[in-house]
Design a protein around this motif. Structure first.
Motif, PDB file in Angstrom:
ATOM      1  N   GLY A 161       0.824  -1.210   0.000  1.00 56.05           N
ATOM      2  CA  GLY A 161       0.000   0.000   0.000  1.00 56.05           C
ATOM      3  C   GLY A 161       0.857   1.258   0.000  1.00 56.05           C
ATOM      4  N   GLU A 162       1.939   1.227   0.782  1.00 56.06           N
ATOM      5  CA  GLU A 162       2.817   2.405   0.840  1.00 56.06           C
ATOM      6  C   GLU A 162       3.529   2.629  -0.492  1.00 56.06           C
ATOM      7  OE1 GLU A 162       5.016   1.617   4.440  1.00 56.06           O
ATOM      8  OE2 GLU A 162       3.262   2.183   5.651  1.00 56.06           O
ATOM      9  N   LYS A 163       3.984   1.540  -1.098  1.00 55.25           N
ATOM     10  CA  LYS A 163       4.646   1.649  -2.417  1.00 55.25           C
ATOM     11  C   LYS A 163       3.693   2.252  -3.447  1.00 55.25           C
ATOM     12  CE  LYS A 163       8.224  -1.729  -3.547  1.00 55.25           C
ATOM     13  NZ  LYS A 163       8.466  -3.058  -4.112  1.00 55.25           N
ATOM     14  N   ILE A 164       2.467   1.716  -3.478  1.00 58.62           N
ATOM     15  CA  ILE A 164       1.499   2.148  -4.499  1.00 58.62           C
ATOM     16  C   ILE A 164       1.080   3.594  -4.247  1.00 58.62           C
ATOM     17  CG2 ILE A 164      -0.828   1.722  -5.419  1.00 58.62           C
ATOM     18  CD1 ILE A 164      -0.266  -1.312  -4.879  1.00 58.62           C
ATOM     19  N   SER A 165       1.021   3.978  -2.979  1.00 54.65           N
ATOM     20  CA  SER A 165       0.583   5.348  -2.672  1.00 54.65           C
ATOM     21  C   SER A 165       1.583   6.384  -3.196  1.00 54.65           C
ATOM     22  CB  SER A 165       0.375   5.523  -1.168  1.00 54.65           C
ATOM     23  OG  SER A 165       1.618   5.540  -0.518  1.00 54.65           O
ATOM     24  N   GLN A 166       2.804   5.934  -3.494  1.00 54.34           N
ATOM     25  CA  GLN A 166       3.812   6.880  -4.021  1.00 54.34           C
ATOM     26  C   GLN A 166       3.814   6.933  -5.547  1.00 54.34           C
ATOM     27  OE1 GLN A 166       7.306   5.561  -1.870  1.00 54.34           O
ATOM     28  NE2 GLN A 166       6.234   6.042   0.027  1.00 54.34           N
ATOM     29  N   MET A 167       2.914   6.207  -6.169  1.00 51.20           N
ATOM     30  CA  MET A 167       2.942   6.117  -7.639  1.00 51.20           C
ATOM     31  C   MET A 167       2.084   7.171  -8.342  1.00 51.20           C
ATOM     32  SD  MET A 167       2.825   2.028  -8.243  1.00 51.20           S
ATOM     33  CE  MET A 167       4.029   0.925  -7.526  1.00 51.20           C
ATOM     34  N   GLY A 168       1.395   7.996  -7.580  1.00 49.99           N
ATOM     35  CA  GLY A 168       0.585   9.042  -8.213  1.00 49.99           C
ATOM     36  C   GLY A 168      -0.778   8.520  -8.634  1.00 49.99           C
ATOM     37  N   ASN A 169      -1.254   9.002  -9.777  1.00 48.80           N
ATOM     38  CA  ASN A 169      -2.601   8.642 -10.231  1.00 48.80           C
ATOM     39  C   ASN A 169      -2.606   7.298 -10.931  1.00 48.80           C
ATOM     40  OD1 ASN A 169      -3.573  11.094  -9.292  1.00 48.80           O
ATOM     41  ND2 ASN A 169      -3.000  12.113 -11.194  1.00 48.80           N
ATOM     42  N   VAL A 170      -3.158   6.317 -10.271  1.00 43.70           N
ATOM     43  CA  VAL A 170      -3.169   4.971 -10.834  1.00 43.70           C
ATOM     44  C   VAL A 170      -4.535   4.325 -10.617  1.00 43.70           C
ATOM     45  CG1 VAL A 170      -0.696   4.455 -10.624  1.00 43.70           C
ATOM     46  CG2 VAL A 170      -2.194   4.093  -8.658  1.00 43.70           C
ATOM     47  N   VAL A 171      -4.790   3.287 -11.393  1.00 41.21           N
ATOM     48  CA  VAL A 171      -5.937   2.426 -11.146  1.00 41.21           C
ATOM     49  C   VAL A 171      -5.386   1.175 -10.471  1.00 41.21           C
ATOM     50  CG1 VAL A 171      -7.837   1.117 -12.171  1.00 41.21           C
ATOM     51  CG2 VAL A 171      -7.198   3.322 -13.140  1.00 41.21           C
ATOM     52  N   VAL A 172      -5.886   0.862  -9.292  1.00 41.78           N
ATOM     53  CA  VAL A 172      -5.339  -0.235  -8.495  1.00 41.78           C
ATOM     54  C   VAL A 172      -6.253  -1.456  -8.580  1.00 41.78           C
ATOM     55  CG1 VAL A 172      -4.457  -0.931  -6.237  1.00 41.78           C
ATOM     56  CG2 VAL A 172      -4.396   1.488  -6.896  1.00 41.78           C
ATOM     57  N   ASP A 173      -5.704  -2.556  -9.047  1.00 39.98           N
ATOM     58  CA  ASP A 173      -6.410  -3.835  -9.165  1.00 39.98           C
ATOM     59  C   ASP A 173      -6.237  -4.575  -7.844  1.00 39.98           C
ATOM     60  OD1 ASP A 173      -6.979  -6.565  -9.735  1.00 39.98           O
ATOM     61  OD2 ASP A 173      -6.224  -6.410 -11.780  1.00 39.98           O
ATOM     62  N   THR A 174      -7.322  -4.684  -7.060  1.00 41.88           N
ATOM     63  CA  THR A 174      -7.154  -5.312  -5.740  1.00 41.88           C
ATOM     64  C   THR A 174      -8.451  -5.961  -5.263  1.00 41.88           C
ATOM     65  OG1 THR A 174      -6.216  -5.003  -3.539  1.00 41.88           O
ATOM     66  CG2 THR A 174      -7.485  -3.156  -4.420  1.00 41.88           C
ATOM     67  N   HIS A 175      -8.573  -6.163  -3.973  1.00 38.27           N
ATOM     68  CA  HIS A 175      -9.734  -6.860  -3.400  1.00 38.27           C
ATOM     69  C   HIS A 175     -10.291  -6.079  -2.215  1.00 38.27           C
ATOM     70  CE1 HIS A 175      -9.062 -10.550  -5.693  1.00 38.27           C
ATOM     71  NE2 HIS A 175      -7.786 -10.255  -5.587  1.00 38.27           N
ATOM     72  N   ALA A 176     -11.619  -6.029  -2.086  1.00 38.56           N
ATOM     73  CA  ALA A 176     -12.215  -5.405  -0.911  1.00 38.56           C
ATOM     74  C   ALA A 176     -12.053  -6.318   0.299  1.00 38.56           C
ATOM     75  CB  ALA A 176     -13.696  -5.095  -1.151  1.00 38.56           C
ATOM     76  N   SER A 177     -12.087  -7.649   0.056  1.00 39.26           N
ATOM     77  CA  SER A 177     -11.784  -8.583   1.139  1.00 39.26           C
ATOM     78  C   SER A 177     -11.081  -9.800   0.571  1.00 39.26           C
ATOM     79  CB  SER A 177     -13.049  -9.000   1.893  1.00 39.26           C
ATOM     80  OG  SER A 177     -13.776  -9.976   1.183  1.00 39.26           O
ATOM     81  N   ILE A 178     -10.258 -10.415   1.415  1.00 40.23           N
ATOM     82  CA  ILE A 178      -9.524 -11.620   1.040  1.00 40.23           C
ATOM     83  C   ILE A 178      -9.984 -12.732   1.961  1.00 40.23           C
ATOM     84  CG2 ILE A 178      -7.214 -12.706   0.983  1.00 40.23           C
ATOM     85  CD1 ILE A 178      -7.462  -8.989   0.682  1.00 40.23           C
ATOM     86  N   LEU A 179     -10.375 -13.870   1.373  1.00 41.71           N
ATOM     87  CA  LEU A 179     -10.816 -14.994   2.208  1.00 41.71           C
ATOM     88  C   LEU A 179      -9.597 -15.753   2.718  1.00 41.71           C
ATOM     89  CD1 LEU A 179     -12.997 -16.705   3.460  1.00 41.71           C
ATOM     90  CD2 LEU A 179     -13.234 -17.928   1.287  1.00 41.71           C
ATOM     91  N   THR A 180      -9.334 -15.624   4.022  1.00 39.90           N
ATOM     92  CA  THR A 180      -8.207 -16.312   4.666  1.00 39.90           C
ATOM     93  C   THR A 180      -8.783 -17.459   5.503  1.00 39.90           C
ATOM     94  OG1 THR A 180      -8.173 -15.205   6.820  1.00 39.90           O
ATOM     95  CG2 THR A 180      -7.195 -13.991   4.972  1.00 39.90           C
TER      96      THR A 180
END
Ligand code: AMP
Ligand code: MG
Length: 178
Positions: free
Chosen positions: A66-85
């Protein structure tokens, strides 16, 4: 043009739908790939093994990504609202991650559980869990809403039904304001 976070259960086709954003000048970043780069340094060899790690290890990797991506500026982030663990649904956008990313929009890509099941069965490259897809999608809505309330992001739903990816891309384009 700020940060847009795109979420959806495994196999819903979110990567396909958001690929269209590249045409509009957005850079796409995959949160799982960024996490996996960190995890590989610690001996994890398959991205589908990350969600089986101890939750505290997943959270540490999640925080780094999250910290790495937050430094990338304007991006579209491919991720998950929840992860089934193994110990339940872990938020993909906990308070510290959503604050770091500070998205303008959180998109939920959805389809029917039957459609998603069918897509998972066709993709032999990934190790998918046997889970309750309808329940996972409803947990995702709740987690996305909670993250949105922290940052004031809007939440948008894109329906990606079978043989209608063009309709889904069009919905996504409108959400991006293009
Ligand atoms: P994906 O290729 O999108 O299915 O992501 C691969 C893996 O990355 C997921 O199964 C999770 O283990 C991890 N991952 C992706 N996004 C997040 C997130 N926001 N928080 C925690 N783990 C994540
Ligand atoms: Mg994907």
């Amino acid at each position: 043009m700020g940060v847009v976070v795109v979420t959806g259960v495994p196999g819903v086709g979110k990567s396909t739908v958001m690929g269209a954003a590249e045409e509009y000048g957005y850079k796409i970043v995959n949160f799982g790939t960024t996490m996996f780069e960190e995890a590989q340094n610690e001996g994890v060899s398959d991205r589908d093994d990350m969600r089986k790690l101890a939750v505290e290890d997943q959270q540490r990797l999640q925080k780094q990504a999250g910290e790495k991506i937050s430094q990338m500026g304007n991006v579209v982030v491919d991720t998950h609202a929840s992860i089934l663990t193994p110990s339940g649904y872990m938020p993909g956008l906990p308070e510290w991650t959503v604050r770091a990313l500070n998205p303008d929009i959180i998109v939920l890509v959805e389809a029917t559980p039957e459609e998603i099941e069918g897509r998972r069965n066709k993709d032999a490259t990934r190790v998918r869990d046997k889970d309750d897809i309808g329940l996972h999608q409803s947990v995702n809505r709740e987690y996305a809403a909670t993250a949105a309330v922290i940052t004031g992001s809007t939440v948008a739903i894109v329906e990606n039904h079978d043989n209608q990816v063009d309709v889904a891309v069009e919905q996504f384009r409108k959400i991006l304001g293009k």
